[in-house]
Motif scaffolding. Structure first.
Motif, PDB file in Angstrom:
ATOM      1  N   PRO A  33       0.831  -1.213   0.000  1.00  0.00           N
ATOM      2  CA  PRO A  33       0.000   0.000   0.000  1.00  0.00           C
ATOM      3  C   PRO A  33       0.864   1.261   0.000  1.00  0.00           C
ATOM      4  N   ASP A  34       0.342   2.351  -0.530  1.00  0.00           N
ATOM      5  CA  ASP A  34       1.129   3.579  -0.625  1.00  0.00           C
ATOM      6  C   ASP A  34       1.027   4.445   0.620  1.00  0.00           C
ATOM      7  N   ASN A  35       0.379   3.953   1.663  1.00  0.00           N
ATOM      8  CA  ASN A  35       0.224   4.776   2.856  1.00  0.00           C
ATOM      9  C   ASN A  35       0.676   4.066   4.133  1.00  0.00           C
ATOM     10  N   ILE A  36       1.716   3.231   4.017  1.00  0.00           N
ATOM     11  CA  ILE A  36       2.297   2.590   5.195  1.00  0.00           C
ATOM     12  C   ILE A  36       3.819   2.578   5.076  1.00  0.00           C
ATOM     13  N   MET A  37       4.468   2.384   6.227  1.00  0.00           N
ATOM     14  CA  MET A  37       5.921   2.323   6.303  1.00  0.00           C
ATOM     15  C   MET A  37       6.278   1.459   7.511  1.00  0.00           C
ATOM     16  N   VAL A  38       7.298   0.623   7.391  1.00  0.00           N
ATOM     17  CA  VAL A  38       7.744  -0.194   8.518  1.00  0.00           C
ATOM     18  C   VAL A  38       8.722   0.628   9.348  1.00  0.00           C
ATOM     19  N   VAL A  39       8.581   0.549  10.650  1.00  0.00           N
ATOM     20  CA  VAL A  39       9.447   1.284  11.572  1.00  0.00           C
ATOM     21  C   VAL A  39      10.181   0.259  12.445  1.00  0.00           C
ATOM     22  N   TYR A  40      11.508   0.187  12.282  1.00  0.00           N
ATOM     23  CA  TYR A  40      12.349  -0.699  13.086  1.00  0.00           C
ATOM     24  C   TYR A  40      12.939   0.126  14.229  1.00  0.00           C
ATOM     25  N   LEU A  41      12.553  -0.199  15.440  1.00  0.00           N
ATOM     26  CA  LEU A  41      12.955   0.573  16.619  1.00  0.00           C
ATOM     27  C   LEU A  41      14.401   0.305  17.010  1.00  0.00           C
ATOM     28  N   SER A  42      15.088   1.357  17.457  1.00  0.00           N
ATOM     29  CA  SER A  42      16.461   1.203  17.938  1.00  0.00           C
ATOM     30  C   SER A  42      16.486   0.661  19.368  1.00  0.00           C
ATOM     31  N   ALA A  43      15.391   0.870  20.099  1.00  0.00           N
ATOM     32  CA  ALA A  43      15.251   0.352  21.468  1.00  0.00           C
ATOM     33  C   ALA A  43      13.781   0.053  21.697  1.00  0.00           C
ATOM     34  N   LYS A  44      13.513  -0.905  22.562  1.00  0.00           N
ATOM     35  CA  LYS A  44      12.120  -1.266  22.839  1.00  0.00           C
ATOM     36  C   LYS A  44      11.347  -0.084  23.397  1.00  0.00           C
ATOM     37  N   GLN A  45      10.135   0.072  22.919  1.00  0.00           N
ATOM     38  CA  GLN A  45       9.222   1.090  23.427  1.00  0.00           C
ATOM     39  C   GLN A  45       7.865   0.431  23.631  1.00  0.00           C
ATOM     40  N   THR A  46       7.064   0.996  24.489  1.00  0.00           N
ATOM     41  CA  THR A  46       5.718   0.494  24.707  1.00  0.00           C
ATOM     42  C   THR A  46       4.828   0.959  23.568  1.00  0.00           C
ATOM     43  N   PHE A  47       4.151   0.020  22.946  1.00  0.00           N
ATOM     44  CA  PHE A  47       3.279   0.362  21.833  1.00  0.00           C
ATOM     45  C   PHE A  47       2.080   1.160  22.315  1.00  0.00           C
ATOM     46  N   VAL A  48       1.474   1.924  21.410  1.00  0.00           N
ATOM     47  CA  VAL A  48       0.321   2.756  21.738  1.00  0.00           C
ATOM     48  C   VAL A  48      -0.903   2.257  20.976  1.00  0.00           C
ATOM     49  N   GLN A  49      -2.064   2.774  21.333  1.00  0.00           N
ATOM     50  CA  GLN A  49      -3.305   2.409  20.668  1.00  0.00           C
ATOM     51  C   GLN A  49      -3.258   2.780  19.186  1.00  0.00           C
ATOM     52  N   PHE A  50      -3.951   2.020  18.359  1.00  0.00           N
ATOM     53  CA  PHE A  50      -3.911   2.222  16.906  1.00  0.00           C
ATOM     54  C   PHE A  50      -4.461   3.575  16.467  1.00  0.00           C
ATOM     55  N   ASN A  51      -5.258   4.230  17.299  1.00  0.00           N
ATOM     56  CA  ASN A  51      -5.841   5.519  16.898  1.00  0.00           C
ATOM     57  C   ASN A  51      -5.162   6.720  17.547  1.00  0.00           C
ATOM     58  N   ALA A  52      -4.013   6.501  18.198  1.00  0.00           N
ATOM     59  CA  ALA A  52      -3.258   7.601  18.809  1.00  0.00           C
ATOM     60  C   ALA A  52      -2.249   8.144  17.804  1.00  0.00           C
ATOM     61  N   ARG A  90      11.106   1.955   4.840  1.00  0.00           N
ATOM     62  CA  ARG A  90      11.426   1.630   6.230  1.00  0.00           C
ATOM     63  C   ARG A  90      12.083   2.815   6.913  1.00  0.00           C
ATOM     64  N   LEU A  91      11.890   2.866   8.224  1.00  0.00           N
ATOM     65  CA  LEU A  91      12.695   3.723   9.092  1.00  0.00           C
ATOM     66  C   LEU A  91      13.519   2.785   9.947  1.00  0.00           C
ATOM     67  N   ARG A  92      14.818   3.006   9.990  1.00  0.00           N
ATOM     68  CA  ARG A  92      15.731   2.201  10.813  1.00  0.00           C
ATOM     69  C   ARG A  92      16.210   3.037  11.994  1.00  0.00           C
ATOM     70  N   ASP A  93      16.689   2.356  13.025  1.00  0.00           N
ATOM     71  CA  ASP A  93      17.189   3.031  14.225  1.00  0.00           C
ATOM     72  C   ASP A  93      16.179   4.084  14.662  1.00  0.00           C
ATOM     73  N   ALA A  94      14.938   3.680  14.729  1.00  0.00           N
ATOM     74  CA  ALA A  94      13.837   4.625  14.926  1.00  0.00           C
ATOM     75  C   ALA A  94      13.345   4.680  16.360  1.00  0.00           C
ATOM     76  N   SER A  95      12.582   5.720  16.606  1.00  0.00           N
ATOM     77  CA  SER A  95      11.864   5.910  17.856  1.00  0.00           C
ATOM     78  C   SER A  95      10.555   6.604  17.503  1.00  0.00           C
ATOM     79  N   PHE A  96       9.664   6.675  18.475  1.00  0.00           N
ATOM     80  CA  PHE A  96       8.408   7.395  18.239  1.00  0.00           C
ATOM     81  C   PHE A  96       7.959   8.030  19.538  1.00  0.00           C
ATOM     82  N   ARG A  97       7.093   9.007  19.379  1.00  0.00           N
ATOM     83  CA  ARG A  97       6.450   9.634  20.529  1.00  0.00           C
ATOM     84  C   ARG A  97       5.033   9.989  20.103  1.00  0.00           C
ATOM     85  N   THR A  98       4.153  10.153  21.073  1.00  0.00           N
ATOM     86  CA  THR A  98       2.801  10.582  20.720  1.00  0.00           C
ATOM     87  C   THR A  98       2.835  12.021  20.244  1.00  0.00           C
TER      88      THR A  98
END
Length: 154
Positions: A101-120, A145-153
């Motif tokens: 699909p043209d509206n998704i991307m895989v994110v490979y985390l550099s460190a474990k993080q707690t996942f969030v709700q799908f609508n956040a 893909r995003l490598r060595d990634a992190s995320f925040r709300t």
């Protein structure tokens, strides 16, 4: 003969300098990650399907930040997730990259993080890679893909 004179700094100048330093750090971090949007990933459907945009090609190997939503992970201890343009209650992985699909991307985390709700809404940051790639551990095929990634709300 040079003469060393003491430098006089007012208290106000010193306080201003200390107040500005944290903001300078934020500005430097903000510049380190180039903004990218889902609407900027592809330029068109070509004869071979989706064609990556010039912006994706230019940003390959560089730090980017992209807003989106976390699709539900396949397993709780996964070190990656799928970033989607819109909230999805099911994982959008496909069986092959031809269906990617043209509206998704895989994110490979550099460190474990707690996942969030799908609508956040979240902001993911990492090093951008493009082109078909098969994850040797999971067998998943991705185009972006995003490598060595992190995320925040967001």
């Amino acid at each position: 003969m040079s003469q060393n004179k003491p430098v006089s700094i007012s208290r106000r100048a010193l306080m201003t300098a200390f107040a500005v330093l944290p903001m300078a750090g934020i500005a430097m971090r903000a510049k380190a990650a180039e903004k990218l949007g889902f609407g900027e990933l592809y330029k068109s459907f070509g004869p071979l399907g989706l064609e990556f945009s010039d912006k994706v090609k230019q940003l390959s190997g560089k730090h980017v930040a992209i807003n989106g939503f976390m699709a539900p992970p396949l397993k709780a201890e996964a070190a990656f997730f799928v970033l989607t343009e819109i909230p999805m209650s099911l994982c959008p992985f496909c069986s092959s990259d031809a269906d990617w699909p043209d509206n998704i991307m895989v994110v490979y985390l550099s460190a474990k993080q707690t996942f969030v709700q799908f609508n956040a809404p979240i902001v993911a940051r990492g090093v951008l890679e493009f082109g078909s790639w098969t994850d040797p551990e999971t067998g998943f095929i991705s185009q972006l893909r995003l490598r060595d990634a992190s995320f925040r709300t967001a």
